[in-house]
Design a protein around this motif. Sequence first.
Motif, PDB file in Angstrom:
ATOM      1  N   LYS A 135       0.853  -1.196   0.000  1.00  0.00           N
ATOM      2  CA  LYS A 135       0.000   0.000   0.000  1.00  0.00           C
ATOM      3  C   LYS A 135       0.888   1.245   0.000  1.00  0.00           C
ATOM      4  O   LYS A 135       1.863   1.320   0.759  1.00  0.00           O
ATOM      5  N   GLY A 193      -8.015   8.380   5.887  1.00  0.00           N
ATOM      6  CA  GLY A 193      -6.926   7.429   6.148  1.00  0.00           C
ATOM      7  C   GLY A 193      -7.305   5.994   5.824  1.00  0.00           C
ATOM      8  O   GLY A 193      -6.567   5.058   6.135  1.00  0.00           O
ATOM      9  N   LYS A 209      -1.331   8.709  13.478  1.00  0.00           N
ATOM     10  CA  LYS A 209      -2.067   8.449  12.235  1.00  0.00           C
ATOM     11  C   LYS A 209      -1.304   7.596  11.225  1.00  0.00           C
ATOM     12  O   LYS A 209      -1.749   7.421  10.092  1.00  0.00           O
ATOM     13  N   ASP A 234      -5.422   2.398   4.314  1.00  0.00           N
ATOM     14  CA  ASP A 234      -4.735   1.372   5.112  1.00  0.00           C
ATOM     15  C   ASP A 234      -5.680   0.185   5.326  1.00  0.00           C
ATOM     16  O   ASP A 234      -5.275  -0.981   5.224  1.00  0.00           O
TER      17      ASP A 234
HETATM   18 MG    MG Z   1      -2.486   7.439   6.164  1.00  0.00          MG
END
Ligand code: MG
Length: 426
Positions: free
Chosen positions: A7, A151, A209, A154
């Motif tokens: 990723k 986010g 984060k 992920d």
């Molecule tokens: Mg991120």
Amino acid sequence: MARIVMKFGGTSMAGTERIRRVANIVRKQQAAGHEVAVVVSAMAGETDRLVNFCREANALYDPAEYDVVVSSGEQVTSGLLALTLQSMGCKARSWLGWQLPVHTIEAHAKARIESIEADELIASMQSGEIAVIPGFQGISDHGRITTLGRGGSDTSAVAVAAAVKADRCDIYTDVDGVYTTDPRIVAKARKQTAVTYEEMLELASVGAKVLQTRSVGLAMKEGVRVQVLSSFIGDDAIPADELPGTMIVSDEEMDQLVEKGEMERQLVTGIAHDKNEAKIILTRVPDKPGAVAHIFGPLAEASINVDMIIQNVGRDKGETDVTFTVPQADLTRAQALLEDRRSEIGFNRIITDSKVAKISVVGVGMKSHAGVAATMFKALSDRGINIQAISTSEIKVSVMIDEDETELAVRVLHTAYGLDAQDEAA
Ligand code: MG
Ligand code: ADP
Ligand code: ASP
């Protein structure tokens, strides 16, 4: 040969030059004999830009249309990476969320992945084609595009890794692993060889984060092996297969690493900060059974997450002040909701403050050692940093302080727990 999901985050995908660097890393993994799927984020800053467009178009935007807009950043980067890989002579294709498909619940802007149909994807990977998947997006039962919350790429990566039964899920980002705290705040932060799922989950949920909280929970549940590592590497970098980054491991694996002397057992694993919470104080709430239920019931119904709570010592006349925190994004909604219920709750004034920060200290060692909280309070008070609220869990202590003191507090605590890089050599 292994099956690897890789990723790449926003900074790694920011512009064609960086995408070329990513394509090279991907190509090398395939050349090493692995079957490869890649999950990508939008270019850095792009999702923020798209969110702003939605706000400008309609302040009270429909989350379903918001998802149509904000998911587009990942569509662009997935196509660009596939094109770049093709230009290098690799077989590659993009698989959009609706094409795999990635099934999610209906909750637009904060959807959760329910399942991923992976048969075609696996067949394509086995045929030597590199699968490029836009992160962050899925499709609801009604056939509409959904997104997984900020986010969320992920989580997409970990979910794809679980679905294709990958040997490893490598999360490439702009730092080379999980550190004792954000290395952009504390220059002396130390990179960790390994962190347990439980600690990483707690660290992510209190603001580190580097991984989205949900991705860690999913990895823990599905037993996905996750490594965090840097995409900003040269040709001489240690190959990903030799685990140059930080591995997220089970308690048992951590015990083995400690036994082998590859990890030290630490009391505190990490320190995180979060500036995205806001404080609400309700003054002169009746000090009687049921009063707090009247406050927090409606907030829960509106899906507003309350984090820290303090009920102050009762005043005269059977009244008390109640202080708590909510996500900054929900502050206006929470305030309006409480105003609506003013007579039912029976408070005098609402005072709000969004210039607060939550600082948290996390470590499984706390389960068996006392004194972690006391060290925190002393270190902060020695620097004159005032604590406005406290909350704890089995492996975490959090305090709320003035936002302006965030960086200072993180640095002071990092030193107080002996985490500074120089301590290692000492
Ligand atoms: Mg991120
Ligand atoms: P990406 O765009 O690759 O998903 P993010 O910006 O979401 O990257 O996450 C990486 C960032 O997380 C780093 O640049 C770093 O500033 C921050 N971060 C916060 N806490 C930590 C930590 N404990 N270890 C490493 N990075 C951290
Ligand atoms: N692009 C999305 C975001 O900025 C998802 C991600 O990057 O993980 O939140």
